[in-house]
Write a protein that holds these residues in place. Sequence first.
Motif, PDB file in Angstrom:
ATOM      1  N   ILE A 110      -0.913   3.120   8.875  1.00 26.27           N
ATOM      2  CA  ILE A 110      -0.650   1.839   9.538  1.00 26.27           C
ATOM      3  C   ILE A 110      -0.696   2.027  11.055  1.00 26.27           C
ATOM      4  N   ALA A 111      -0.066   3.106  11.522  1.00 30.71           N
ATOM      5  CA  ALA A 111      -0.044   3.352  12.961  1.00 30.71           C
ATOM      6  C   ALA A 111      -1.440   3.646  13.481  1.00 30.71           C
ATOM      7  N   ARG A 112      -2.180   4.453  12.745  1.00 36.14           N
ATOM      8  CA  ARG A 112      -3.505   4.865  13.187  1.00 36.14           C
ATOM      9  C   ARG A 112      -4.444   3.670  13.264  1.00 36.14           C
ATOM     10  N   ARG A 113      -4.376   2.838  12.247  1.00 35.66           N
ATOM     11  CA  ARG A 113      -5.300   1.712  12.195  1.00 35.66           C
ATOM     12  C   ARG A 113      -4.794   0.508  12.975  1.00 35.66           C
ATOM     13  N   GLY A 114      -3.501   0.444  13.215  1.00 38.39           N
ATOM     14  CA  GLY A 114      -2.956  -0.764  13.800  1.00 38.39           C
ATOM     15  C   GLY A 114      -3.317  -1.961  12.948  1.00 38.39           C
ATOM     16  N   ALA A 115      -3.462  -1.734  11.669  1.00 32.29           N
ATOM     17  CA  ALA A 115      -4.050  -2.748  10.800  1.00 32.29           C
ATOM     18  C   ALA A 115      -3.001  -3.624  10.166  1.00 32.29           C
ATOM     19  N   ALA A 116      -3.349  -4.873   9.972  1.00 31.98           N
ATOM     20  CA  ALA A 116      -2.466  -5.790   9.265  1.00 31.98           C
ATOM     21  C   ALA A 116      -2.987  -6.063   7.860  1.00 31.98           C
ATOM     22  N   SER A 117      -4.032  -5.358   7.472  1.00 33.67           N
ATOM     23  CA  SER A 117      -4.624  -5.611   6.168  1.00 33.67           C
ATOM     24  C   SER A 117      -4.283  -4.472   5.220  1.00 33.67           C
ATOM     25  N   LEU A 118      -3.619  -4.808   4.133  1.00 39.41           N
ATOM     26  CA  LEU A 118      -3.301  -3.772   3.151  1.00 39.41           C
ATOM     27  C   LEU A 118      -4.570  -3.245   2.500  1.00 39.41           C
ATOM     28  N   ARG A 148       6.417  -3.038  -1.660  1.00 37.24           N
ATOM     29  CA  ARG A 148       6.910  -1.941  -0.823  1.00 37.24           C
ATOM     30  C   ARG A 148       6.073  -1.803   0.439  1.00 37.24           C
ATOM     31  N   ALA A 149       4.757  -1.804   0.254  1.00 38.03           N
ATOM     32  CA  ALA A 149       3.867  -1.590   1.397  1.00 38.03           C
ATOM     33  C   ALA A 149       3.986  -2.756   2.383  1.00 38.03           C
ATOM     34  N   THR A 150       4.176  -3.960   1.875  1.00 41.03           N
ATOM     35  CA  THR A 150       4.313  -5.110   2.765  1.00 41.03           C
ATOM     36  C   THR A 150       5.583  -4.982   3.596  1.00 41.03           C
ATOM     37  N   GLY A 151       6.663  -4.573   2.951  1.00 37.04           N
ATOM     38  CA  GLY A 151       7.915  -4.385   3.676  1.00 37.04           C
ATOM     39  C   GLY A 151       7.781  -3.335   4.767  1.00 37.04           C
ATOM     40  N   ILE A 152       7.066  -2.270   4.448  1.00 35.94           N
ATOM     41  CA  ILE A 152       6.890  -1.190   5.429  1.00 35.94           C
ATOM     42  C   ILE A 152       5.961  -1.646   6.548  1.00 35.94           C
ATOM     43  N   LEU A 153       4.901  -2.349   6.180  1.00 34.74           N
ATOM     44  CA  LEU A 153       3.968  -2.886   7.178  1.00 34.74           C
ATOM     45  C   LEU A 153       4.694  -3.814   8.139  1.00 34.74           C
ATOM     46  N   HIS A 154       5.525  -4.671   7.588  1.00 34.56           N
ATOM     47  CA  HIS A 154       6.291  -5.624   8.393  1.00 34.56           C
ATOM     48  C   HIS A 154       7.200  -4.901   9.372  1.00 34.56           C
ATOM     49  N   GLN A 155       7.779  -3.810   8.922  1.00 35.61           N
ATOM     50  CA  GLN A 155       8.694  -3.048   9.765  1.00 35.61           C
ATOM     51  C   GLN A 155       7.961  -2.219  10.806  1.00 35.61           C
ATOM     52  N   ALA A 156       6.845  -1.632  10.394  1.00 32.25           N
ATOM     53  CA  ALA A 156       6.177  -0.652  11.256  1.00 32.25           C
ATOM     54  C   ALA A 156       5.356  -1.316  12.345  1.00 32.25           C
ATOM     55  N   THR A 157       4.929  -2.551  12.108  1.00 35.04           N
ATOM     56  CA  THR A 157       4.146  -3.251  13.113  1.00 35.04           C
ATOM     57  C   THR A 157       5.019  -4.380  13.635  1.00 35.04           C
TER      58      THR A 157
END
Lengths: 542, 426, 405
Positions: free
Chosen positions: A443-451, A473-482
Amino acid sequence: MTSAAISSASAAGQPAPAGRADGRIDCDVLVIGGGSTGAGVARDAAMRGFSTVLVERADMATGTTGRFHGLLHSGGRYVVKDPKAAQECIGENIILRRIADDCIEDTGGLFVTTPIDDPGYADRFIQGCKATGIEVQEIGVAEALRREPRLNPRISRALVVPDATVDAWKMVWSCVRSATQYGATVLPYHEVISVIRDGSRVAGAVVRGPGGELRIRAEVVINAAGAWAGKIAAMAGCEVKVRPGKGIMVATNHRLVNTVVNRCEMPADGDILVPIRTVSVIGTTDTLVDDPDDWPISRQEIDEMLTAGENLVPGFRESRTLRVWGGVRPLFQDEGPAETRDVTRAHAVLDHRARDGVEAFLTITGGKFCTYRLMAQDAVDAACGVLGTSRPCRTADEPLPDSGEQKFYRIGSRLAGRERTLHDEQLICECELVRRGALEEAIARRGAASLDDIRRALRLGMGPCQGGFCTYRATGILHQATNLSAAEANRALLEFLQERWKGLHPLLHGDQLRQAWLDDWIFQGVLDVEHLPLAEQERARV
Amino acid sequence: MTAQAGTRAADAVVLGAGMAGLTAAVRLAEAGLRVVTVAKGLGSLRLAPATIDILGYGPGRVDSPAEALPAFVAAHPHHPYAAVTPGALADSLRWLAGHVDAYAYVGDASANMLLPTAIGVPRPSAVVPETMAGGDIRSLRCVAIAGLRALKDFHPALAAENLRAAAAAGGLALDARPVLLSPPTDGEADVGTLSFARRFEDPGFRGAVAAELRAALRDEEAVGFPAVLGFDQVRSVWTELQEAIGRPVFEIPTMPPSVPGMRLARALQERLRRAGGRFVLGAQAVGPEIRDGRLAGVRIRAGTRETVRLARWIVLATGGLASGGIEVELGGAARESALGLPVFGPDPGEPAFLPGYLDEHPMGTIGLRVDARLRPVGRDGEPVRQNVLAAGAVIGGARPWREKSGDGISLSTGYLAAGTILEDAG
Amino acid sequence: MTDEPAFDFIRDSLDHCVKCTICETACPVANATPLFPGPKYVGPQAERFRTPGSSDDGSLDYCSGCGICSQACPQGVHVAEINSRARATMKQQRRMPLRDHLLSRPSVEGRLATPVAPLANFVLSNRIFRVLAERTLGIHRSAPLPTFAGRTFQRWARRHRPAAAEREVVYFHGCSANYFQPELAEMTVAVLEHNGFRVLVPPQDCCGLPLQSNGIFDTARSYVRRLVGNLAPYARAGNQIVATSTSCGLMLKREAREILGIEDDDLRVVSEQTYDICEFLADLDAAGQLRTDFRAVPMTVTYHAPCQQQGHGIGKPALDLLALIPELKVIELDRACCGIAGTYGIKREKYDIAMKVGQGLFDDITSSAADLSVCDSETCRWQITHATGRPSVHPVEVLHRAYGL
């Protein structure tokens, strides 16, 4: 969507394309298309010292490259019908094993004469292999069955060739990493909206990305848009007839074979069973379609794939099938025959100056994944010609990042990796053993919002449950990390569910249908995602 | 040689151990019938939020299931609720509340609560564990959604933000924010829901959670927890936690496996055992046993051997597509897996699935059709057998997850299937 | 069966896994220790990452093989069987401790120790020896080990002269009843004879179960093939085979095929004719053919159906039988496993886990008002007695007493 540029920021000291802040970039080489060919071209051009920009309308490797079965041909498939293609394959097979071992699993390949095959083909096959320099060894049927116990016991001959499997996404991203290390700028999610012309000369392209429009001026433009190359050429005022040849593939839930298994026969539908990562893929078909972006998959086609699988591995039909998908091959021929299998698999570099009177514009088309490097080499050689310079290609010698130690990928490596972090880290995608750290890093590397982009990097959601347990799970982490808003995260979740559904609904039955219904229970029954708050325009998009 | 080797007779064989099967089995066993429950595995109830959702959407949001059901049933004549009278529904809800010892089930069919899901969507439910009822967003003003760092199946920040947005869209002033707690987990980074539930039964662990919370909470804030507040001792865990932090605490159902589902399954299994019901686990019903043209029992397979369980009645509660009670082949051909009863699915030529994930897929309502006594019927609408009763998701005509009606259907039809048998038995 | 297509139905059963995790919530070991990542993880999940002969996950070794995951799976995944096979591969890849070889051959030990039983028993109960055995062999010093009876049931059976009877049944007694508890086997014969059976006791050796559960598949196969070869003629003649060792019976019924992968006619016919003793007697009762001339047994007993018994997929027939005995009060315990799982709980590194697995069961037993604990499996009875200090018997022993034999 945040900007998804992969630029040279980390590559100090390399010549980077100028500009950017004012919406302009100047470079030597503009590559259009982020499949294997485009990525290969960008790497090659950057390694030869050209300032290089690559643009891709979606994410990297989402067109044809990311939608094939993963077979790294030995060339055996073409020895009788198209010896030139076979020669190219084996040459590149040997090179890629050397420079890209991290992307390759050395499965080996078998060509087997099944009961429906011409028994005489095997002899022609052996002759063809010898003529084209492909190592071939005949083994007894008993030995073949010992190596692959599920093989149809009624096969009559078995020939071993150096087929392998390759992770196309990893290969493309390795090329991207290498290219950016050499100073290239790679811009996924940048779609060409027009080609810039200076009189008879192509001088670049205008692209639209997440941050708005960019005007990219280049000394030479290389059209590597694959099945979409005709569309790009048309923007430059040239006609290129690329015939999109659709091929469908079906993945099983687990590996039924650990060796690539081919029917020893002239190429036909459903004659290859490829063990790629955790699954086996049966493929493929070959039908001409009008539009590379719009083609359906019918139950009839799926049924034919299952029948073909049954011929290679009895019981195939009862195996759980995870997913179906298709890709469109870029089959190039100016005066095309009706049957796509008759179109050459070889590639061509078109210099549009000689052909159409348009200068500084090249189209690289035809070919196939395993010759991407050679295609790139030919294209950049031609670009050197346009630029009036001669710089040697080095891509056959310099390994890709993480490769070069002859350590081929091994399917058990993720299990071994997980074993080391069993107590220290969460497992997010259980099916494909994706750890939380790997997800956060991607997520950090891509800066991506697309799972879905994350999926291709990690195989997130690609296993049996097809995202049923990891998407939340991945959505929750994406929401937190970005810094995504919940509405954006919700959209990412719903888009991922839709993307997963796309490959599921044409074939849902049996075990996978039970899974899909349990997944629905999770999303609709437990989480109630159909009532997630979305911004209005996002609701319209989903 | 024994003449009847491998056959043991019962009054009723219940196939399946989910909500519907356990309900029917307990009710029959408590009425004194000799009941054998045969289950392929532990039932899907263990995956369920264990809220008794009667009707949440039909298709608009339903505030009162009791009021909405007559019109809903009229519009969906093959819906399982067509066989459930309002009185029977109310009876089944009371029955359930009287059969769970660990904690109280609260609410009734007259009004839905709006309880947050783990992603923060307010979801309509009618009868729920007392530990969840405090989550009704209409009675909340200020809430902290508490996550546990080692629990990957609950994301408080996303849930809180969505909850705020959803409440605002519904005209409610609700302030929701996340609190992420890191109670000690013996160095384990990946702790499942059941494991957390057991940890919460340890007063030391609970104390650590309470201390962390007390430092983080604002005044007037209620606390929403993932539903892991104890397993056997849920009531004392919940009560003591509220006392320790001086705030109301409520549970939010998580992804499967679900601790509230496991609590409910355990409660019903315990009742079954106490009532003398027998439980055969790890055996699968593979077909009907027909004797003299009559359904005399069911054939069961465990390992290589097939045996016969004779019974006067059979309750078919094997579940729907997700549980394998209904199986579908690639071409769309469907079968009911235990007894081979007629299945009603999409019409031939009709697509089974549509391209949009959230479309209403024709396959979604596949299942058996039943008469008013829950006897499966054939194409002619007549009961196929007099002594087979269907209950739960094996009955088609519903979209349980979309309607938020799943465990309401399972509970009421399980209860009614037993009722039919008890009537017949006199 | 060489003409059959190679079709691995156990591995293929992973196709049914929908990741629901019910198996992991039911797994007694995963609930007792984080060292074991759980049956779904090491089973259908990890199996997709395995190729023949590969072994990348040592944590698999913590699986006790109790089989509860397979019973719990609502989708029909043979979780425990997948795990057993993977563990065998792992053991082949790594050096197997001498201990595992020793624990795997009860009949060899039985033959050697029976003539010198007092000495053997002295050694096995000697504290110094046990400390040494723990250090050198890895057998936990406190683990329950059986005592040799000093005689064998086989010898008794050869001399036994039964009364004439109309029907016959074959008795598969297993190593435990032969070497450690011949009186159980004798009671079984008495109960069956009381019900009008002539009991046939063909020559028999170990079924290979301990070898199998320790991953020594090749030797296990040769043991079970030999046993099945001895029993097959009886099964073909229509004789039913009853077993008092519920785990060894399960070997014949299911595990020889589902774990060891044996597909042959001898096994199939034996498998179809093999019954757990309680299953057999309960079926007799259902057919109205069981004698119910039971005397009152005014006692309270707990009944624990061991994991291996539940693997039969027959419910708990012992409860139906015990319910026939006047004045006997039976408390059905609802615990999945005592922890021992054959030889698992004997091992030094597993002993504490096994005791933790069984803790709930032990607490239920010690807090009950029961005089006796009833359980179908010998190793579980040893474990229960070891942990609770209370006597534990096979259901047949209770029936024998109630019949007044």
